[in-house]
Motif scaffolding. Structure first.
Motif, PDB file in Angstrom:
ATOM      1  N   ILE A  26       0.857  -1.190   0.000  1.00 42.36           N
ATOM      2  CA  ILE A  26       0.000   0.000   0.000  1.00 42.36           C
ATOM      3  C   ILE A  26       0.891   1.239   0.000  1.00 42.36           C
ATOM      4  CG2 ILE A  26      -1.682   1.324   1.358  1.00 42.36           C
ATOM      5  CD1 ILE A  26      -2.533  -1.459   2.556  1.00 42.36           C
ATOM      6  N   GLU A  27       0.685   2.105  -0.975  1.00 39.90           N
ATOM      7  CA  GLU A  27       1.393   3.389  -1.034  1.00 39.90           C
ATOM      8  C   GLU A  27       0.377   4.519  -0.989  1.00 39.90           C
ATOM      9  OE1 GLU A  27       5.365   3.443  -3.479  1.00 39.90           O
ATOM     10  OE2 GLU A  27       3.839   2.446  -4.692  1.00 39.90           O
ATOM     11  N   GLU A  28       0.627   5.487  -0.082  1.00 43.53           N
ATOM     12  CA  GLU A  28      -0.338   6.568   0.137  1.00 43.53           C
ATOM     13  C   GLU A  28      -1.698   5.949   0.469  1.00 43.53           C
ATOM     14  OE1 GLU A  28       0.672   9.558   0.526  1.00 43.53           O
ATOM     15  OE2 GLU A  28       2.713   9.123  -0.121  1.00 43.53           O
ATOM     16  N   ASN A  29      -2.704   6.140  -0.377  1.00 40.91           N
ATOM     17  CA  ASN A  29      -4.031   5.590  -0.046  1.00 40.91           C
ATOM     18  C   ASN A  29      -4.504   4.542  -1.043  1.00 40.91           C
ATOM     19  OD1 ASN A  29      -4.566   7.286  -2.205  1.00 40.91           O
ATOM     20  ND2 ASN A  29      -6.512   8.013  -1.382  1.00 40.91           N
ATOM     21  N   LYS A  30      -3.572   3.984  -1.827  1.00 40.48           N
ATOM     22  CA  LYS A  30      -3.942   3.009  -2.857  1.00 40.48           C
ATOM     23  C   LYS A  30      -3.189   1.685  -2.663  1.00 40.48           C
ATOM     24  CE  LYS A  30      -6.402   5.841  -5.592  1.00 40.48           C
ATOM     25  NZ  LYS A  30      -5.763   6.503  -6.741  1.00 40.48           N
ATOM     26  N   GLY A 355      -4.431  -0.595  -7.695  1.00 36.93           N
ATOM     27  CA  GLY A 355      -5.010   0.654  -8.163  1.00 36.93           C
ATOM     28  C   GLY A 355      -6.244   1.081  -7.385  1.00 36.93           C
ATOM     29  N   TYR A 356      -6.769   0.185  -6.553  1.00 36.09           N
ATOM     30  CA  TYR A 356      -7.966   0.497  -5.765  1.00 36.09           C
ATOM     31  C   TYR A 356      -7.586   1.169  -4.444  1.00 36.09           C
ATOM     32  CZ  TYR A 356     -11.567  -1.602  -8.677  1.00 36.09           C
ATOM     33  OH  TYR A 356     -12.457  -1.848  -9.699  1.00 36.09           O
ATOM     34  N   LEU A 357      -8.536   1.898  -3.888  1.00 38.28           N
ATOM     35  CA  LEU A 357      -8.322   2.539  -2.598  1.00 38.28           C
ATOM     36  C   LEU A 357      -8.020   1.490  -1.536  1.00 38.28           C
ATOM     37  CD1 LEU A 357     -11.209   5.148  -2.821  1.00 38.28           C
ATOM     38  CD2 LEU A 357      -8.765   5.701  -2.687  1.00 38.28           C
ATOM     39  N   ALA A 358      -7.063   1.811  -0.680  1.00 37.14           N
ATOM     40  CA  ALA A 358      -6.622   0.868   0.355  1.00 37.14           C
ATOM     41  C   ALA A 358      -7.513   0.984   1.577  1.00 37.14           C
ATOM     42  CB  ALA A 358      -5.163   1.124   0.710  1.00 37.14           C
ATOM     43  N   ASP A 359      -8.717   0.455   1.447  1.00 37.69           N
ATOM     44  CA  ASP A 359      -9.677   0.335   2.547  1.00 37.69           C
ATOM     45  C   ASP A 359      -9.873  -1.159   2.783  1.00 37.69           C
ATOM     46  OD1 ASP A 359      -9.836   3.050   2.108  1.00 37.69           O
ATOM     47  OD2 ASP A 359     -12.023   3.131   2.101  1.00 37.69           O
ATOM     48  N   LEU A 360      -9.376  -1.667   3.909  1.00 40.12           N
ATOM     49  CA  LEU A 360      -9.285  -3.104   4.101  1.00 40.12           C
ATOM     50  C   LEU A 360      -9.653  -3.516   5.524  1.00 40.12           C
ATOM     51  CD1 LEU A 360      -5.758  -3.479   2.437  1.00 40.12           C
ATOM     52  CD2 LEU A 360      -7.960  -3.970   1.345  1.00 40.12           C
ATOM     53  N   ALA A 361     -10.253  -4.700   5.654  1.00 42.23           N
ATOM     54  CA  ALA A 361     -10.504  -5.313   6.959  1.00 42.23           C
ATOM     55  C   ALA A 361      -9.626  -6.550   7.072  1.00 42.23           C
ATOM     56  CB  ALA A 361     -11.971  -5.693   7.105  1.00 42.23           C
TER      57      ALA A 361
END
Length: 427
Positions: A26-30, A355-361
């Motif tokens: 994950i880099e920045e928010n992606k 390439g997707y936003l790094a929102d993860l559980a």
């Protein structure tokens, strides 16, 4: 800022599979790279052994500010519940009340793996402040009615909210209008909101639709058509609609909306508890409709645990349909991830994908829920619970780690909400 999730398993929604022993950078928010044995320079390395990462869950319909009303007015039908219990006590709330109750609801969402919510309430600037403080992603939708003669004032509020919050905080905040329902908004008011949505709000509208038989029967009596046909007749379905409940959507309405940007939001616990009925989820899926999922508010659920909704939402449909194959686990997972992202208007959210936003559980596989590890997709829906969520990443940053919510003081919030509730009741 960068994070390397080393040697982790992940849920591949598109391929409907679990991928084991992989690295996610994950880099920045992606999400930058997904591969085995990545050689990258990361600010933080997270040991993914015995962990499973999923897309962060999306709570596509809720009322965060209603956490005060948990277990306050139960065992009532919707209209009795609203008119005689909820609306009178809601009238006593002030903006600070809503700020703190929203923060408490946000904590509960985070602890069940939710990284994005779609909230419908009022004093939404305070909800926006709570959202920004938490680190989550969220869609703020100001509930709009004109039955009190204050429709114009509320339209001014949503304009101000949009100017002050839309796309703020690295794009984590979005703002859209939310006509409450066809029975709290006049036809002219709905038309005006529809017009404004096209002109300014990305064409997106959030509203309750076809929640109860009473709503349907009244609409038939007043307009000679069912609720979804009615809003179509006044041009609203030219917009992108986030449609909470759709409990009594008809076959004719399904045919009407299946090729439109119309996203029913399934709220199983609320619909069951209020005896509103059963949304025909399998029929919607069979017709290619992208169904999302939400918790609804604490007063009708009575919690913000989206994992519990996933479990209930799947098994109840099997019984209603008398079909054990109805609404499979993977379909529920799509509702809470990629379908929710589509409903919110995102095209780069809801998947663990480059390439997707790094929102993860991140789930802990060393738990009873995942033992033995027969089928992890089934485990997520049929046996997991929110206590299995060990960490959460939103917008490329940890907002919970090892069950500790990092940006909010959970114990302090509980104390404040309890104190404020005693004061609210005495007002």
């Amino acid at each position: 800022m960068s994070i390397l999730l080393r040697n982790i398993s992940f849920l591949d929604i598109e391929e409907e599979r679990i991928v084991d022993n992989i690295d996610i950078f994950i880099e920045e928010n992606k999400i930058s790279k997904i591969d085995k044995n990545l050689d990258v320079d990361a600010s933080e390395i997270f040991n993914g052994e015995n962990k499973l990462v999923t897309p962060g869950f999306i709570n596509s319909h809720t009322h965060l500010g209603m956490s005060y009303f948990r277990n306050y007015a139960d065992d009532l039908n919707l209209m009795d519940w609203l008119n005689n219990e909820i609306w009178p006590i809601e009238a006593k709330l002030n903006s600070e009340d809503i700020y703190y109750s929203s923060l408490l609801s946000i904590v509960e969402n985070i602890k069940s793996g939710v990284t994005t919510f779609c909230d419908m309430y009022y004093e939404m600037d305070k909800v926006g402040d709570a959202l920004i403080e938490s680190g989550m992603r969220g869609v703020l939708t100001r509930g709009l009615t004109d039955i009190d003669g204050k429709g114009s004032e509320k339209l001014e509020e949503i304009d101000k909210l949009y100017n002050n919050y839309h796309n703020k905080s690295n794009g984590r905040v979005r703002v859209y209008p939310a006509p409450h329902a066809i029975y709290t908004c006049s036809e002219e008011f709905l038309k005006e909101i529809s017009k404004r949505a096209k002109e300014r709000y990305d064409g997106i509208i959030h509203m309750h639709l076809s929640e109860t038989l009473t709503e349907v029967e009244n609409c038939l009596n007043l307009h000679g058509m069912t609720p979804i046909k009615y809003v179509d007749s006044i041009g609203m379905l030219e917009n992108h609609i986030i449609a909470a409940h759709c409990t009594h959507i008809t076959d004719e309405e399904i045919d009407l909306i299946k090729d439109k940007k119309f996203y029913p939001v399934y709220n199983p616990s609320s619909n069951l508890k209020l005896a509103s009925g059963f949304t025909p989820i399998q029929k919607l899926i069979d017709n290619g409709v992208s169904v999302a999922m939400g918790t609804d508010g604490d007063s009708s659920n009575n919690n913000q645990d989206l994992i519990e909704e996933m479990h209930i939402g799947s098994i109840v449909n099997k019984a209603v349909e008398m079909n054990e194959k109805a609404v499979k686990a993977i379909e529920i997972l799509k509702m809470t991830t990629i379908n929710g992202a589509k409903a919110m208007g995102y095209d780069n959210l809801g998947l663990v994908k480059e390439g997707y936003l790094a929102d993860l559980a991140i789930f802990n596989l060393n738990s009873n829920s995942f033992t033995p590890r027969n089928n992890l997709i089934s485990s997520l829906v049929y046996s997991a619970n929110s206590a299995d969520v060990s960490s959460v990443i939103a917008d490329g940053k940890f907002i919970m780690k090892d069950r500790q919510v990092l940006r909010l003081d959970e114990n302090k919030l509980r104390r404040i909400v309890n104190e404020r509730w005693e004061d609210i009741k005495s007002r």
